[in-house]
Design a protein around this motif. Structure first.
Motif, PDB file in Angstrom:
ATOM      1  N   LEU A 145      10.592   0.839   6.801  1.00  0.00           N
ATOM      2  CA  LEU A 145      10.949   2.258   6.811  1.00  0.00           C
ATOM      3  C   LEU A 145       9.797   3.133   7.314  1.00  0.00           C
ATOM      4  O   LEU A 145       9.953   4.337   7.478  1.00  0.00           O
ATOM      5  CB  LEU A 145      11.346   2.718   5.400  1.00  0.00           C
ATOM      6  CG  LEU A 145      12.605   2.095   4.795  1.00  0.00           C
ATOM      7  CD1 LEU A 145      12.734   2.486   3.322  1.00  0.00           C
ATOM      8  CD2 LEU A 145      13.833   2.498   5.576  1.00  0.00           C
ATOM      9  N   GLY A 146       8.633   2.525   7.533  1.00  0.00           N
ATOM     10  CA  GLY A 146       7.463   3.269   7.974  1.00  0.00           C
ATOM     11  C   GLY A 146       6.695   3.928   6.846  1.00  0.00           C
ATOM     12  O   GLY A 146       5.941   4.872   7.070  1.00  0.00           O
ATOM     13  N   ALA A 147       6.839   3.417   5.637  1.00  0.00           N
ATOM     14  CA  ALA A 147       6.191   4.019   4.470  1.00  0.00           C
ATOM     15  C   ALA A 147       4.762   3.520   4.306  1.00  0.00           C
ATOM     16  O   ALA A 147       4.438   2.392   4.677  1.00  0.00           O
ATOM     17  CB  ALA A 147       6.996   3.703   3.210  1.00  0.00           C
ATOM     18  N   ASP A 148       3.926   4.377   3.729  1.00  0.00           N
ATOM     19  CA  ASP A 148       2.562   4.021   3.347  1.00  0.00           C
ATOM     20  C   ASP A 148       2.494   3.599   1.884  1.00  0.00           C
ATOM     21  O   ASP A 148       1.556   2.917   1.474  1.00  0.00           O
ATOM     22  CB  ASP A 148       1.615   5.225   3.500  1.00  0.00           C
ATOM     23  CG  ASP A 148       1.567   5.756   4.910  1.00  0.00           C
ATOM     24  OD1 ASP A 148       1.437   4.960   5.842  1.00  0.00           O
ATOM     25  OD2 ASP A 148       1.654   6.993   5.058  1.00  0.00           O
ATOM     26  N   ALA A 149       3.464   4.069   1.102  1.00  0.00           N
ATOM     27  CA  ALA A 149       3.431   3.827  -0.340  1.00  0.00           C
ATOM     28  C   ALA A 149       4.841   3.843  -0.910  1.00  0.00           C
ATOM     29  O   ALA A 149       5.771   4.360  -0.291  1.00  0.00           O
ATOM     30  CB  ALA A 149       2.587   4.891  -1.038  1.00  0.00           C
ATOM     31  N   VAL A 150       4.952   3.262  -2.092  1.00  0.00           N
ATOM     32  CA  VAL A 150       6.185   3.345  -2.881  1.00  0.00           C
ATOM     33  C   VAL A 150       5.784   3.928  -4.226  1.00  0.00           C
ATOM     34  O   VAL A 150       4.919   3.382  -4.914  1.00  0.00           O
ATOM     35  CB  VAL A 150       6.860   1.976  -3.059  1.00  0.00           C
ATOM     36  CG1 VAL A 150       8.069   2.098  -3.979  1.00  0.00           C
ATOM     37  CG2 VAL A 150       7.248   1.369  -1.723  1.00  0.00           C
ATOM     38  N   VAL A 151       6.385   5.047  -4.589  1.00  0.00           N
ATOM     39  CA  VAL A 151       6.113   5.689  -5.874  1.00  0.00           C
ATOM     40  C   VAL A 151       7.335   5.533  -6.779  1.00  0.00           C
ATOM     41  O   VAL A 151       8.428   5.233  -6.314  1.00  0.00           O
ATOM     42  CB  VAL A 151       5.739   7.182  -5.701  1.00  0.00           C
ATOM     43  CG1 VAL A 151       4.438   7.325  -4.913  1.00  0.00           C
ATOM     44  CG2 VAL A 151       6.845   7.968  -5.028  1.00  0.00           C
ATOM     45  N   SER A 152       7.124   5.723  -8.048  1.00  0.00           N
ATOM     46  CA  SER A 152       8.189   5.605  -9.053  1.00  0.00           C
ATOM     47  C   SER A 152       8.872   4.234  -9.002  1.00  0.00           C
ATOM     48  O   SER A 152      10.079   4.128  -9.189  1.00  0.00           O
ATOM     49  CB  SER A 152       9.223   6.723  -8.884  1.00  0.00           C
ATOM     50  OG  SER A 152       8.621   7.986  -9.015  1.00  0.00           O
ATOM     51  N   MET A 153       8.078   3.192  -8.778  1.00  0.00           N
ATOM     52  CA  MET A 153       8.621   1.830  -8.704  1.00  0.00           C
ATOM     53  C   MET A 153       9.164   1.413 -10.066  1.00  0.00           C
ATOM     54  O   MET A 153       8.576   1.709 -11.107  1.00  0.00           O
ATOM     55  CB  MET A 153       7.524   0.872  -8.255  1.00  0.00           C
ATOM     56  CG  MET A 153       7.985  -0.551  -7.990  1.00  0.00           C
ATOM     57  SD  MET A 153       8.016  -1.660  -9.410  1.00  0.00           S
ATOM     58  CE  MET A 153       6.308  -1.794  -9.850  1.00  0.00           C
ATOM     59  N   ARG A 154      10.296   0.755 -10.045  1.00  0.00           N
ATOM     60  CA  ARG A 154      10.928   0.257 -11.272  1.00  0.00           C
ATOM     61  C   ARG A 154      11.406  -1.179 -11.045  1.00  0.00           C
ATOM     62  O   ARG A 154      11.694  -1.575  -9.923  1.00  0.00           O
ATOM     63  CB  ARG A 154      12.133   1.124 -11.675  1.00  0.00           C
ATOM     64  CG  ARG A 154      11.779   2.576 -11.946  1.00  0.00           C
ATOM     65  CD  ARG A 154      10.921   2.715 -13.190  1.00  0.00           C
ATOM     66  NE  ARG A 154      10.640   4.098 -13.514  1.00  0.00           N
ATOM     67  CZ  ARG A 154       9.496   4.709 -13.260  1.00  0.00           C
ATOM     68  NH1 ARG A 154       8.516   4.082 -12.641  1.00  0.00           N
ATOM     69  NH2 ARG A 154       9.307   5.967 -13.617  1.00  0.00           N
ATOM     70  N   ILE A 155      11.519  -1.910 -12.143  1.00  0.00           N
ATOM     71  CA  ILE A 155      12.034  -3.280 -12.105  1.00  0.00           C
ATOM     72  C   ILE A 155      13.170  -3.371 -13.108  1.00  0.00           C
ATOM     73  O   ILE A 155      13.063  -2.888 -14.235  1.00  0.00           O
ATOM     74  CB  ILE A 155      10.953  -4.302 -12.488  1.00  0.00           C
ATOM     75  CG1 ILE A 155       9.774  -4.222 -11.514  1.00  0.00           C
ATOM     76  CG2 ILE A 155      11.520  -5.716 -12.519  1.00  0.00           C
ATOM     77  CD1 ILE A 155       8.598  -5.094 -11.897  1.00  0.00           C
ATOM     78  N   THR A 156      14.252  -3.992 -12.678  1.00  0.00           N
ATOM     79  CA  THR A 156      15.384  -4.182 -13.589  1.00  0.00           C
ATOM     80  C   THR A 156      15.933  -5.592 -13.415  1.00  0.00           C
ATOM     81  O   THR A 156      15.748  -6.220 -12.381  1.00  0.00           O
ATOM     82  CB  THR A 156      16.479  -3.117 -13.336  1.00  0.00           C
ATOM     83  OG1 THR A 156      17.508  -3.257 -14.309  1.00  0.00           O
ATOM     84  CG2 THR A 156      17.070  -3.245 -11.953  1.00  0.00           C
ATOM     85  N   THR A 157      16.591  -6.066 -14.437  1.00  0.00           N
ATOM     86  CA  THR A 157      17.225  -7.383 -14.382  1.00  0.00           C
ATOM     87  C   THR A 157      18.676  -7.259 -14.809  1.00  0.00           C
ATOM     88  O   THR A 157      19.047  -6.350 -15.550  1.00  0.00           O
ATOM     89  CB  THR A 157      16.536  -8.395 -15.331  1.00  0.00           C
ATOM     90  OG1 THR A 157      16.684  -7.942 -16.676  1.00  0.00           O
ATOM     91  CG2 THR A 157      15.076  -8.566 -14.985  1.00  0.00           C
TER      92      THR A 157
END
Length: 106
Positions: free
Chosen positions: A74-86
């Motif tokens: 996507l051309g991003a430098d960073a990912v903020v508010s990352m979450r993990i779910t199962t």
């Protein structure tokens, strides 16, 4: 290019220039018979079921790698508010989903 990943809403000492979308990565993993036999024995004596701990840790890392690759595409430098779910897909199979907001930094 390395994509910064944080569970925070911002990147310390950096300003977000643009939100480019949602980055996500997932993996579905199933148990195997060999691990199930050992796990059943551990249920009898108690303790950590390390075979499943290792399986879920590998799945989590793979999903995280897929999310960062998606963010790069996507051309991003960073990912903020990352979450993990199962979630359980079926008996013996689970999905790990990692997602966050892909951003470009100034």
């Amino acid at each position: 290019m390395t994509v910064l990943v944080t569970m925070a809403e911002t990147v310390p000492n950096r300003e977000i220039a643009e939100v480019v979308g949602i980055a996500r990565g997932n993996v579905v993993r199933a148990r195997n018979v060999g691990h199930d036999v050992v796990a059943a024995l551990r249920l009898l004596v108690g303790g950590e079921v390390s075979e499943y701990t290792k399986l879920i840790a590998e799945a989590r890392e793979q999903a995280l790698d897929r999310m960062t690759a998606h963010a790069q595409s996507l051309g991003a430098d960073a990912v903020v508010s990352m979450r993990i779910t199962t979630s359980t897909i079926m008996q013996g199979a689970a999905e790990i989903l990692v997602y966050g907001t892909a951003v470009r930094l100034k």
